[in-house]
Scaffold this motif. Structure first.
Motif, short mmCIF file in Angstrom:
data_model
loop_
_atom_site.label_atom_id
_atom_site.label_comp_id
_atom_site.label_asym_id
_atom_site.label_seq_id
_atom_site.Cartn_x
_atom_site.Cartn_y
_atom_site.Cartn_z
N VAL A 1 0.70 -1.19 -0.02
CA VAL A 1 -0.15 -0.08 -0.02
C VAL A 1 0.93 1.19 0.00
CG1 VAL A 1 -2.00 1.23 1.14
CG2 VAL A 1 -1.95 -1.29 1.15
N ASP A 2 2.01 1.29 0.84
CA ASP A 2 2.79 2.33 0.86
C ASP A 2 3.32 2.57 -0.67
OD1 ASP A 2 2.71 2.98 3.54
OD2 ASP A 2 4.23 1.51 4.13
N LEU A 3 3.79 1.51 -1.33
CA LEU A 3 4.58 1.68 -2.56
C LEU A 3 3.63 2.25 -3.55
CD1 LEU A 3 6.63 -1.66 -2.81
CD2 LEU A 3 7.42 0.64 -2.59
N LEU A 4 2.40 2.08 -3.34
CA LEU A 4 1.29 2.50 -4.50
C LEU A 4 0.74 3.78 -4.22
CD1 LEU A 4 -0.68 -0.69 -4.97
CD2 LEU A 4 0.88 0.63 -6.27
N GLY A 5 1.18 4.42 -2.95
CA GLY A 5 0.72 5.65 -2.55
C GLY A 5 1.86 6.73 -2.52
N THR A 6 1.60 7.84 -1.91
CA THR A 6 2.86 8.94 -1.65
C THR A 6 2.98 9.01 -0.14
OG1 THR A 6 1.18 10.58 -1.68
CG2 THR A 6 1.80 10.15 -3.76
N ALA A 7 2.63 8.31 0.72
CA ALA A 7 3.02 8.44 1.96
C ALA A 7 4.39 7.82 2.20
CB ALA A 7 2.05 7.77 2.91
N VAL A 8 5.01 8.25 3.14
CA VAL A 8 6.42 7.67 3.61
C VAL A 8 6.41 6.12 3.49
CG1 VAL A 8 6.09 7.85 6.02
CG2 VAL A 8 8.36 7.90 5.14
N LEU A 9 7.45 5.45 3.02
CA LEU A 9 7.66 4.16 2.86
C LEU A 9 7.77 3.32 4.07
CD1 LEU A 9 7.64 2.04 0.43
CD2 LEU A 9 9.90 2.18 0.68
N GLY A 10 6.98 2.54 4.63
CA GLY A 10 7.02 1.72 5.84
C GLY A 10 6.23 2.00 6.67
N LEU A 11 5.24 3.21 6.61
CA LEU A 11 4.42 3.59 7.45
C LEU A 11 3.22 2.59 7.82
CD1 LEU A 11 2.94 5.92 9.41
CD2 LEU A 11 2.19 6.67 7.20
N ARG A 12 2.66 2.53 6.72
CA ARG A 12 1.38 1.19 6.66
C ARG A 12 2.04 -0.17 6.81
NH1 ARG A 12 -0.78 5.26 3.55
NH2 ARG A 12 -3.02 5.50 3.83
N MET B 1 4.53 -0.89 9.26
CA MET B 1 4.46 -0.94 10.64
C MET B 1 3.16 -1.07 11.15
SD MET B 1 7.24 1.86 11.65
CE MET B 1 6.78 1.95 13.25
#
Lengths: 167, 306
Positions: A63-74, A76
């Motif tokens: 999900v992180d990779l497909l979005g723009t939020a910082v990688l690793g947030l979701r 965790m």
């Protein structure tokens, strides 16, 4: 985990991911977090707990990779969500509504954690307009989806037709 | 029924994964989304984009139907007001066509030639929106001429945002309402910037202003912008405001709600990348300039977007 189970889980996660970023991202009235819900319900299956945690991590990473939020947030957050699900799963095994309520409450915890950790890492967009709506409607939507789908999902993954058939 | 309990290895696994997640987050923040992580993101988007396109094809009519059912009452009112607006706009169009005909006549009389400033436009469909992030995934990518940094508008010409990430078949657009950057704008002949705010879609508008501004005044992109061509409508002033010490701060309501968009237009701007680099170097800084008029001097700031 057998290959067939792994493929089923992978396929379900992929479908959840695609539906999440297309159908449910455009609806205003019904906004479940399907990927998080799949991770939560995996806690009810017979898959090894460590594997459920790993699946949670990888799902969040996707999900992180497909979005723009910082990688690793979701990654965790979903790992913690999976852990919560594993630690409390006995309480979900009472009835269909309790299972749904359990999924909704863990979703709420996941959303709160996502906002908290995201804000710590400068993801201010997570605190944008509608944050209260998200805290209310996403868990309720997940509760409804879990009420309909969770038993079916567990039976499909475990290939056990007797699972979650409440007397 | 639930034969397994969380084993002894659950907690160590959790801790290991959390540490790994923290390391990833730190690495991503420090690399500012570029480098290896940028490449991996593009790869993931490339793999999923075809599925999102297929899903969007099937899902969009369903979403439209559900939206119509839930908003049927407001749609009737909206329909009536739009019919009135169409009548007004048709009258305006007739006037504009008259002006264009007159302009063409003058151009012929004075032998003027067009500068060829028309921008290339790529119409793209929104195929996805990452949950809770406000970004848009569109079905056109680098193979269609889309590049990082290009401005994006909606079909009515209102500013949406800019392209943040590109794969061959898709691109990610960050709307101005959720991005972190300022956007250089103008209200009348006064220039300044708009900035996204936390907790609300209304943006903060800061102007180097000598005159008050009124609610409803149109905010457009200014010629000081390095991210957008000038003159594109961004939003309208939300509340009356008067300047203090040649500075004014109020709020602006954007014209576009990104989460409702189905189609966007990507502008091929700047037309000349070399000019863009030069512009970036010369206009992204905020520097004081001193103007002397009739013996008195005033200091103001030149706003660019960052």
């Amino acid at each position: 985990m057998r290959l067939r189970t792994a493929l089923t889980v992978g396929l379900l996660l992929l479908v959840a991911l695609v539906l999440q970023t297309t159908l449910f991202s455009q609806l205003e009235v019904f906004t479940p977090d399907l990927v998080m819900l799949v991770v939560i319900v995996l806690g009810l299956t017979k898959i090894r707990p460590e594997l459920v945690l790993a699946i949670g991590f990888v799902s969040g990473l996707a999900v992180d990779l497909l979005g723009t939020a910082v990688l690793g947030l979701r990654a965790m957050v979903f790992t913690v969500v999976a852990f919560l699900a594993l630690r409390t799963r006995e309480r979900a095994d009472i009835g269909r509504f309790v299972t749904a309520l359990w999924a909704g409450l863990i979703t709420l915890a996941g959303i709160v954690l996502l906002i908290l950790v995201g804000t710590l890492f400068g993801q201010t967009v997570l605190l944008g307009e509608g944050v209260v709506d998200r805290l209310v409607f996403v868990p309720i939507a997940n509760l409804i989806v879990a009420w309909i789908m969770a038993p079916l999902f567990v039976r499909l993954i475990d290939r056990d037709t007797t699972a979650f058939r409440y007397a | 029924m639930l034969s397994r309990q969380p084993g002894d290895r659950t907690l160590p696994t959790l801790i290991t994964l959390l540490v790994l997640g923290l390391l990833l987050m730190t690495f991503d923040v420090r690399s500012e989304g570029g480098g290896v992580i940028g490449v991996v993101r593009s790869g993931a988007q490339t793999i999923v984009a075809p599925m999102q396109k297929a899903a969007a094809f099937a899902v969009n009519p369903v979403v439209d139907m559900i939206d119509s059912l839930t908003n049927v009452a407001s749609l009737r009112e909206q329909n009536l007001s739009l019919q009135k607006r169409v009548a007004v706009l048709e009258a305006d169009l007739v006037a504009v066509n008259d002006d264009l005909a007159r302009l063409e006549l003058y151009e012929q009389l004075y032998a003027l030639e067009s500068t060829g400033a028309a921008l290339g436009r790529t119409v793209a469909q929104v195929i996805g929106q990452p949950a809770l992030e406000g970004a848009l995934i569109i079905d056109k990518g680098s193979s269609d001429g889309i590049a990082v940094g290009q401005p994006v508008i909606d079909p009515n010409g209102y500013v949406v945002g800019s392209v943040a990430q590109v794969t061959p078949g898709s691109a990610t657009v960050i709307p101005i309402t959720v991005g972190r950057n300022h956007l250089a704008v103008a209200v009348g002949n006064q220039t300044g910037t708009v900035v996204p705010q936390i907790d609300t879609d209304v943006m903060r508008l800061d102007l180097d202003a000598q005159e008050p501004i009124l609610a409803g005044e149109r905010v457009v992109t200014s010629s000081g912008s390095v991210r957008f061509p000038s003159g594109y409508p961004v939003g309208q002033v939300a509340a009356d405001a008067a300047p203090t010490n040649d500075f004014l701060s109020t709020e602006m309501t954007p014209y576009v709600r990104p989460d409702t968009l189905r189609v966007v237009v990507v502008l091929a701007w700047p037309p000349d990348p070399v000019t863009a680099v030069t512009d970036t170097e010369t206009t992204t800084t905020t520097s004081p300039t001193t103007t002397t008029t009739n013996g008195s001097s005033t200091t103001s700031t030149t706003a660019g977007d960052g």
